[in-house]
Write a protein that holds these residues in place. Structure first.
Motif, short mmCIF file in Angstrom:
data_model
loop_
_atom_site.label_atom_id
_atom_site.label_comp_id
_atom_site.label_asym_id
_atom_site.label_seq_id
_atom_site.Cartn_x
_atom_site.Cartn_y
_atom_site.Cartn_z
N ASP A 249 23.56 -8.94 -48.47
CA ASP A 249 22.36 -9.40 -47.79
C ASP A 249 21.21 -9.39 -48.78
OD1 ASP A 249 20.43 -10.12 -46.08
OD2 ASP A 249 20.68 -8.46 -44.67
N THR A 250 20.73 -10.60 -49.12
CA THR A 250 19.64 -10.71 -50.09
C THR A 250 18.30 -10.38 -49.48
OG1 THR A 250 19.45 -13.06 -49.56
CG2 THR A 250 20.89 -12.45 -51.41
N HIS A 251 18.22 -10.30 -48.15
CA HIS A 251 16.96 -10.02 -47.47
C HIS A 251 16.91 -8.57 -47.01
CE1 HIS A 251 16.11 -14.31 -47.58
NE2 HIS A 251 17.31 -14.52 -47.08
N ARG A 252 17.57 -7.71 -47.74
CA ARG A 252 17.57 -6.30 -47.35
C ARG A 252 16.16 -5.74 -47.41
NH1 ARG A 252 18.73 -1.56 -50.22
NH2 ARG A 252 19.05 -2.81 -52.10
N ASP A 253 15.89 -4.81 -46.53
CA ASP A 253 14.55 -4.25 -46.42
C ASP A 253 14.08 -3.68 -47.76
OD1 ASP A 253 12.21 -3.26 -45.46
OD2 ASP A 253 13.12 -1.37 -44.77
N LYS A 254 12.91 -4.14 -48.21
CA LYS A 254 12.38 -3.71 -49.50
C LYS A 254 12.01 -2.24 -49.49
CE LYS A 254 10.63 -8.31 -50.62
NZ LYS A 254 9.42 -9.11 -50.97
N ASN A 255 11.67 -1.70 -48.32
CA ASN A 255 11.29 -0.30 -48.27
C ASN A 255 12.44 0.62 -48.65
OD1 ASN A 255 8.65 -0.86 -47.42
ND2 ASN A 255 9.33 -1.10 -45.32
N CYS A 256 13.64 0.13 -48.47
CA CYS A 256 14.80 0.95 -48.80
C CYS A 256 14.99 1.06 -50.30
CB CYS A 256 16.06 0.37 -48.16
SG CYS A 256 15.97 0.30 -46.37
N LEU B 71 14.81 8.40 -27.86
CA LEU B 71 14.07 9.60 -28.19
C LEU B 71 14.56 10.08 -29.55
CD1 LEU B 71 12.04 11.78 -27.09
CD2 LEU B 71 14.05 13.06 -26.37
N TRP B 72 13.70 9.98 -30.57
CA TRP B 72 14.07 10.48 -31.88
C TRP B 72 14.23 12.00 -31.83
CZ3 TRP B 72 15.82 6.95 -34.87
CH2 TRP B 72 15.24 5.69 -34.97
N LEU B 73 15.26 12.50 -32.44
CA LEU B 73 15.53 13.94 -32.48
C LEU B 73 15.44 14.41 -33.92
CD1 LEU B 73 18.53 14.14 -29.99
CD2 LEU B 73 16.11 14.46 -29.51
N GLY B 74 14.51 15.29 -34.19
CA GLY B 74 14.35 15.79 -35.55
C GLY B 74 13.67 14.77 -36.44
N ARG B 75 13.80 15.00 -37.72
CA ARG B 75 13.21 14.13 -38.73
C ARG B 75 14.31 13.41 -39.49
NH1 ARG B 75 10.26 18.84 -38.63
NH2 ARG B 75 8.00 18.63 -38.32
N PRO B 76 13.97 12.31 -40.18
CA PRO B 76 14.98 11.63 -41.00
C PRO B 76 15.59 12.56 -42.03
CG PRO B 76 13.04 10.25 -40.75
CD PRO B 76 12.67 11.59 -40.17
N PRO C 1 21.83 2.59 -45.69
CA PRO C 1 22.57 2.80 -46.95
C PRO C 1 21.71 2.48 -48.16
CG PRO C 1 23.25 0.75 -45.93
CD PRO C 1 22.30 1.39 -44.97
N ARG C 2 22.09 3.10 -49.28
CA ARG C 2 21.43 2.87 -50.57
C ARG C 2 19.92 3.02 -50.46
NH1 ARG C 2 25.22 -0.93 -49.80
NH2 ARG C 2 23.65 -2.44 -49.13
N CYS C 3 19.50 4.09 -49.84
CA CYS C 3 18.07 4.32 -49.64
C CYS C 3 17.80 5.82 -49.73
CB CYS C 3 17.64 3.78 -48.27
SG CYS C 3 15.91 4.05 -47.89
N SER C 4 16.64 6.17 -50.31
CA SER C 4 16.23 7.57 -50.39
C SER C 4 14.81 7.78 -49.87
CB SER C 4 16.33 8.05 -51.85
OG SER C 4 15.53 7.24 -52.70
N ASP C 5 14.23 6.77 -49.24
CA ASP C 5 12.87 6.85 -48.72
C ASP C 5 12.92 7.40 -47.30
OD1 ASP C 5 10.25 6.62 -48.13
OD2 ASP C 5 10.16 4.43 -48.26
N LEU C 6 12.42 8.61 -47.08
CA LEU C 6 12.44 9.22 -45.74
C LEU C 6 11.45 8.57 -44.79
CD1 LEU C 6 12.76 13.00 -46.67
CD2 LEU C 6 14.55 11.46 -45.84
N GLU C 7 10.54 7.75 -45.29
CA GLU C 7 9.56 7.07 -44.44
C GLU C 7 9.98 5.64 -44.12
OE1 GLU C 7 5.84 7.30 -46.36
OE2 GLU C 7 5.67 9.49 -46.20
N VAL C 8 11.24 5.33 -44.34
CA VAL C 8 11.69 3.96 -44.12
C VAL C 8 11.51 3.52 -42.67
CG1 VAL C 8 14.06 4.78 -43.83
CG2 VAL C 8 13.64 2.40 -44.41
N PHE C 9 11.69 4.43 -41.72
CA PHE C 9 11.54 4.07 -40.31
C PHE C 9 10.06 3.91 -39.94
CE2 PHE C 9 15.52 6.42 -40.69
CZ PHE C 9 16.41 5.53 -40.12
N ASP C 10 9.22 4.80 -40.45
CA ASP C 10 7.80 4.73 -40.11
C ASP C 10 7.15 3.46 -40.64
OD1 ASP C 10 8.05 7.18 -38.88
OD2 ASP C 10 7.50 8.30 -40.69
N LYS C 11 7.61 2.96 -41.76
CA LYS C 11 6.98 1.78 -42.36
C LYS C 11 7.28 0.50 -41.59
CE LYS C 11 7.03 3.67 -47.04
NZ LYS C 11 7.55 3.54 -48.42
N LEU C 12 8.26 0.53 -40.72
CA LEU C 12 8.63 -0.68 -39.99
C LEU C 12 8.09 -0.73 -38.58
CD1 LEU C 12 12.37 -0.97 -41.13
CD2 LEU C 12 10.44 -2.35 -41.89
#
Length: 1259
Positions: free
Chosen positions: A712-719, A771-776, A833-844
């Motif tokens: 997928d060439t349009h993978r989320d840049k935040n990842c 309902l999100w449970l815990g943190r990423p 996958p292939r991501c280490s940004d813990l704020e990836v969900f918040d940015k979207l």
């Protein structure tokens, strides 16, 4: 010129005189080494040094005459020189397999010859005519076919002048004598080669048997050849030729005691020459003492390795195969791994019962073979189209000529050949083996594109069994249950009376089949339409009173269900579990097609097993559903047999089954998904010993790529931001709990980057509140996401405890594939996958409405689910352990109210959106509700998958349990049905967010709206063949009193009363237009403005009668055929009466004291007079057994009134009873009551009433 030739030949490793070869070379020819031939020549070719162009064309033309569609071998001007060897000198550790090789100092290559002399070994040759055949897979070199005898360069050795020999007639008594054999001097035996056995390799030892026959009699002796330096004899020996073998000793088998001659290290094979042979008496040749020879170790090992079961004889006519000889041309390779070749386009040659140690070299299309002593089997398998010639261990296969065509060479698998391993393991006869081959071929063709042939056909001899072996072994064990008798190879090779697995056979009718999914769908469609007639969907008594619209609407949608036993032979489903983002449904897939599927658990929990995606499943217990859609224009029921009125026929096929009935043949490897969670009891199956085991054998269940294999060439840049060196394998996950899920719908959501959404088409999507449970969480590898650390209550002050946050997840595009897995009360994890940004969900996150309208703090933020995210089901909220207290406390604040059907029908219920579960009792197609919102319908009409007209709706009657009187109706517009599978009578369904409505008759019903969603919890237990099958036919309705019925009770579908028919209040018989329902008179419709084009009328009748049962009174509405039953008319009388009404259009009467509608009859109308007298006749007033339901649409809504005293008379007895208002009932069936039945029912009713009174008094 000659010096150059000598230099070119230095690669041979010797100084050869080029003078002797110069006459054979063409000026266009060039030398080629073995290494260059193997690595540079990629296409088949042939070389003929001494042939002219015309000779080559004639040779090629003769070869093409056999197979005109094949091209001839192209000619190459190459000079090939080398040594012929048996391979012993090249690699001492390599097993000598009896094959011949051509070598020089650059390499070695296998070769095949039609004629070979023993003195040719290790001799230098020039090959004037040869063909090189490369392998099709290019993974290894091919081989050389020597077309004519090579030219010998160095001189042969001389042969001895005189040899003392013993003939078989003199040597045979030594083998038959019971005197123990002792070591004697070596014996030389001369005779004619009567039979030549195939090369066999058992436990790293290669050997073969030959049989020498006396020149003047039929006496023969067996000889075992097993020394490596003697295996090349197999290429020299020719049937019918005479040979002399020296250095023979005698040995016997340990088990059977059979005796034979065995070659020694010094044994020689010589052509027999009468002038050089002199007969030697046995007395001088056999003297001395010693121990018994032990040179038959290989044969003993062969016997031990083949001590396998034989096919159990089945009842039927067992046939004896004929032993024949045959010469034919190979025209097609049916299956080289299974040893099947087609000869002359009509005969199948099976070499599987012999070991093809030469890897089937030479057996290409166009080659000619001679078969000696092979078994002829006429029809071993019902579905196999050819006569079969089977070669056993006593048969001889001789290659007579090589193919002249450029046909490919595909060698059989040298190791791990599943065909042959299963053949020898279960000692299959020819019928079972051919069936095994057909199953394996279909299996490999269907699924090799997903997993590769090697993974599918793995054998359990080296590692865990592959998918094919898991599938086939249980079938073979069922067909060959007895494995006590061992296969005796000595009887096949040595016994005078021949015995082998091919000797007897029974034509096999396959017990099961596993065709491709495209074939499954095609056969299911055929079966659903076989013998189909529209009249099957309707009761004749009901159809004759239906108008055109109702008649064609009732025919528009039907279904039939098929099981594995519905097919002959029984059909097994195989497929890779996939999920489509286009249809948002689960699918079984193979190379040919896809089949939508509905999966449930037997305990009623929804299917959410994301770990199964990409796994190969086998299902034997299933329901194959064919939904049929008809577009018809039948004027009336009389034309139902005329199929010209069927304008269009369509169908939709899907399958539904329980997960407990699934066997996982192969699990996708190296993916994110985890195995089955211990908290989900539904995912465990019992072993044979009763212990529980996970269905997926590996501890890590896996996920295959779902749809597009391209990245997928349009993978989320935040990842991609903030990734370290481990970012390629690291991933971020977030745990959440589903609190609400909505259905698939066209929505106008626009992402935050799309500021102006005007002019853009709405997208198909669904949304879920979670309902999100815990943190990423950050994980070093996706395989580590196993535990649930977010649920651990590690702190009480809130700093380190579980963090909770509501969110609205929006699924669009490829993320729609998660729709069938997402369910209420499920704990899931998003993995990026292939991501280490813990704020990836918040940015979207973005607000669900524009910011200027966002003034409410409780509105959750919206999170669009990305295509590359993976969903992983963890467990259910009710399966959490006691130590996970935080999640349990969260459950108290988010639980969605799930009501019961009784609560939904209750007058005190106040909610507008309801969720409940129940079993579908009946499914009926009806006209769309009048208050349906047109905007929703118009928007959904853009979706072309809907097979029903948009003005239709389906009505589902849903009950609490089978036979329960509590029923609620659910209406679903046809435009929503394209995403809803499994809505069949008998299925248990969970409905979410239905809109609860109350009709003007105070009836409660529910409608499916945009936010609604359904889930199939369990499958129908019985297979109702058609949609029109009424529910509840098996059990009789409950017998009740009228006083037990409440006026506003809405949930009683059907009941029965024993009552007295008091009088007929109104009666109407009409002949109406089938199209517009106007009066139909004298063969035409009476409507004039506008004129009606219809020329068809239908009969309709209605009556209101008054009944009482001593506890109350009721007005019963009867229609059509029930009117005749109420009046006590026979079918002939009822038919005559309606024919009389047909000429005048209609007649109506009403009782003098009744209030109703309709025309008063004319005095001179004799039909009206007859009906009036019939209705007033005392014969009408009689006891009847009435099946009824409450009239949910009465002509007048009754108001509650206090109980009143009424007088009732039963014969000469008069009594008084308290009664309420007259109820409005709808007649379902009328039965006459005999006197004995009447007495029994009265006593039963009194007994039940008395017991109820005693219980109430006790309470």
């Amino acid at each position: 010129m000659l010096s150059k030739t000598g230099n070119r030949m230095r690669f041979l490793g010797f100084d050869a005189p080029p003078i002797a070869l110069a006459s054979c070379f063409s000026f266009l020819s060039s030398f080629i080494s073995i290494s260059d031939l193997q690595h540079q020549q990629c296409m088949p070719c042939c070389s003929h040094l001494t042939w002219s162009t015309n000779e080559f064309k004639e040779w090629s033309h003769q070869g093409q005459g056999v197979l005109p569609m094949q091209s001839a071998l192209p000619r190459a001007y190459l000079i090939l020189v080398g040594y012929l060897t048996d391979g012993r000198q090249e690699d001492k550790e390599k097993l000598v397999d009896g094959c011949l090789y051509l070598k020089d100092n650059t390499g070695i290559i296998p070769c095949e010859l039609l004629h070979f002399e023993l003195q040719w070994l290790e001799s230098l040759f020039l090959f004037p005519s040869w063909s090189y055949i490369p392998r099709t897979d290019k993974s290894a070199a091919g081989y050389v076919e020597i077309l004519v005898d090579p030219v010998l360069v160095n001189l042969p050795e001389e042969v001895p002048d005189s040899i003392p020999v013993t003939y078989p007639a003199s040597a045979e008594p030594l083998l038959t004598s019971r005197v123990p054999c002792k070591k004697r001097s070596k014996l030389t035996v001369a005779g004619e080669l009567a039979r030549l056995g195939p090369l066999l390799c058992i436990r790293q030892k290669t050997f073969f048997f030959l049989f020498l026959k006396c020149f003047t009699s039929a006496v023969w002796v067996p000889v075992l050849v097993q020394k490596p330096n003697q295996l090349a004899w197999h290429h020299i020996l020719q049937l019918g030729h005479r040979y002399t073998i020296t250095g023979l000793s005698m040995s016997s088998l340990k088990k059977s005691g059979q005796r034979m001659f065995v070659t020694g290290v010094s044994s020689c094979l010589l052509p027999y020459c009468a002038e050089q042979a002199r007969e030697q008496p046995l007395g001088s040749a056999w003297q001395g003492e010693s121990t018994q020879s032990s040179s038959l170790e290989t044969a003993e090992q062969l016997s031990n390795s083949l001590e396998l079961g034989v096919e159990e004889e089945r009842p039927g006519s067992t046939e004896e195969s004929k032993i024949i000889s045959y010469v034919g041309t190979v025209t097609k390779i049916l299956n080289v791994h299974a040893g099947l070749f087609l000869l002359d386009n009509k005969v199948c040659l099976c070499l599987a019962y012999q070991q093809l140690l030469n890897s089937a070299r030479g057996l290409r299309p166009g080659a000619c073979v001679e078969l000696i002593d092979v078994h002829l089997l006429q029809k071993p398998l019902v579905s196999f189209p050819f006569i079969v010639l089977g070669a056993c261990l006593s048969s001889t296969v001789v290659l007579k000529s090589f193919s002249r065509l450029s046909t490919p060479y595909q060698p059989p698998a040298s190791s791990g050949n599943l065909y042959l391993q299963l053949l020898f393991r279960y000692n299959l006869g020819m019928p079972l083996y051919l069936w095994l081959v057909s199953l394996l071929e279909t299996f490999e063709e269907r699924f090799s594109c997903f997993f590769g042939c090697r993974r599918l056909l793995l054998s359990s001899t080296h590692r865990n069994p592959g998918a094919a072996e898991k599938f086939l072994v249980p079938l073979l064990q069922a067909m060959v249950p007895d494995r006590e008798k061992a296969r005796d190879i000595y009887d096949e090779i040595l016994a005078k009376i021949h015995q082998c697995p091919l000797q007897k056979y029974l034509t096999l009718n396959p017990p099961c089949q596993a065709p491709s999914l495209s074939v499954v769908c095609h056969v299911a469609e055929q079966k659903s339409w076989e013998g189909f007639s529209p009249s099957q969907l309707l009761s004749p008594l009901e159809a004759q009173h239906m108008g055109t619209q109702e008649l064609n609407r009732r025919l528009a949608w039907s279904y039939c269900t098929l099981s594995a036993e519905s097919f002959q032979p029984r059909l097994i489903l195989l497929g890779v579990l996939r999920v489509s983002s286009r249809s948002s449904s689960l699918q079984l897939q193979d190379k040919s097609s896809t089949l939508p599927c509905v999966i449930s658990y037997k305990d009623g929990s929804p299917f959410a097993h994301t770990a199964l995606i990409g796994s190969l499943l086998q299902v034997e217990n299933y329901q194959l559903v064919v939904e049929r859609f008809l577009q018809t224009d039948f004027p009336s029921w009389k034309q139902l047999a005329n199929l010209e009125h069927v304008r269009e026929k369509k169908n939709s096929v899907y399958v539904q089954f329980y997960f407990e009935d699934v066997q996982v043949l192969y699990s996708a490897e190296g993916k994110i998904q985890k195995g089955l969670r211990s908290g989900n009891s539904s995912s465990l199956r019992k072993k044979d010993d009763g212990s529980l085991t996970s269905e997926l054998e590996a501890p890590e269940a896996k996920m295959l790529k779902l749809e597009d294999p391209k990245p997928d060439t349009h993978r989320d840049k935040n990842c991609q931001k903030g990734q370290s060196s481990t970012g390629r394998t690291s991933c971020v996950s977030h745990l959440f709990l589903v609190t609400q899920k909505e259905g698939l719908m066209l929505r106008n959501y626009q992402l935050a980057r799309e500021e102006d959404g005007e002019g853009q088409d709405m997208q198909r999507s669904f949304q879920a509140t979670v309902l999100w449970l815990g943190r990423p969480q950050l994980w070093a590898h996706p395989a580590e996401t196993g535990d649930l650390p977010e649920l651990e209550d590690t702190s009480c002050d809130g700093e380190g405890g579980m963090k909770e946050q509501d969110a609205l997840l929006l699924f669009m595009g490829k993320s729609l594939r998660w729709f069938p897995f997402l369910h209420l009360d499920g704990l899931y994890r998003f993995i990026v996958p292939r991501c280490s940004d813990l704020e990836v969900f918040d940015k979207l996150y973005f607000p669900p409405v524009p910011a200027k309208f966002l003034g409410r703090s409780f509105c959750p933020l919206c999170l669009p689910v990305q295509d590359t995210w993976h969903l992983q089901h963890e467990t259910w909220i009710f399966c959490l352990g006691e130590h996970q207290l935080a999640a349990r406390s969260a459950l108290r604040g988010m639980n969605q109210r799930i009501s019961s059907i009784q609560e939904v029908l209750s007058n005190s219920f106040t909610g507008s959106l309801v969720s409940f579960s129940g079993e579908i009792v009946d499914r009926t197609l009806c006209a769309s509700l009048k208050n349906e919102k047109p905007s929703v319908t118009l928007s959904l009409q853009k979706q072309k998958e809907c097979l029903l007209a948009s003005d239709h709706s389906v009505k589902l009657s849903v009950s609490v349990a089978p036979g329960s009187p509590v029923v609620v109706d659910v209406y679903i517009a046809a435009t929503y049905l394209q995403h809803l599978w499994g809505l069949l009578p008998g299925a248990k369904i969970f409905f979410q967010n239905l809109e609860r409505k109350i009709s003007r008759f105070h009836n409660v019903y529910c409608t499916y709206i945009a936010s609604s969603c359904v889930s199939v919890l369990s499958l129908p237990t019985s297979h109702l063949p058609f949609l029109s099958s009424p529910a509840g036919e098996a059990s009789s309705p409950a017998l009740v009193f009228l006083s037990n019925l409440q006026p506003h009770l809405q949930h009683l579908p059907q009941a029965r009363i024993l009552c007295q028919l008091s009088c007929v209040l109104t009666l109407s018989l009409q002949w109406v237009c089938s199209l517009c329902s106007s009066i139909f008179k004298e063969g035409r419709c009476t409507r004039h403005s506008p004129p009606c084009p219809s020329h068809t009328g239908v009969r309709q009748a209605s009556a209101r009668v008054l009944v009482e049962d001593g506890t109350g009174e009721a007005i019963v509405l009867c229609r059509n055929q029930h009117v005749a039953a109420m009046l006590g008319l026979s079918l002939l009388e009822w038919e005559a009466l309606q024919n009389c009404v047909q000429s005048r259009g209609g007649v109506s009467i009403q009782h003098g004291e009744a209030t109703g509608t309709g025309c008063v009859e004319e005095p001179e109308d004799f039909i009206a007079c007859y009906l009036r007298s019939l209705c007033r006749s005392p014969l009408i007033c009689r006891p009847i057994l009435l099946d009824f339901s409450l009239d949910r649409k009465p002509s007048k809504i009754l108001q509650p009134v206090p109980l009143q005293l009424r007088n009732f008379r039963c014969g000469e007895v008069e009594f008084v009873s308290q009664v309420g208002l007259r109820l409005n009932l709808l007649c379902l069936n009328v039965e006459e009551v005999e006197q004995g039945t009447l007495s029994y029912l009265n006593s039963e009713r009194i007994r039940r009433t008395s017991s109820c009174c005693r219980v109430e008094a006790t309470a």
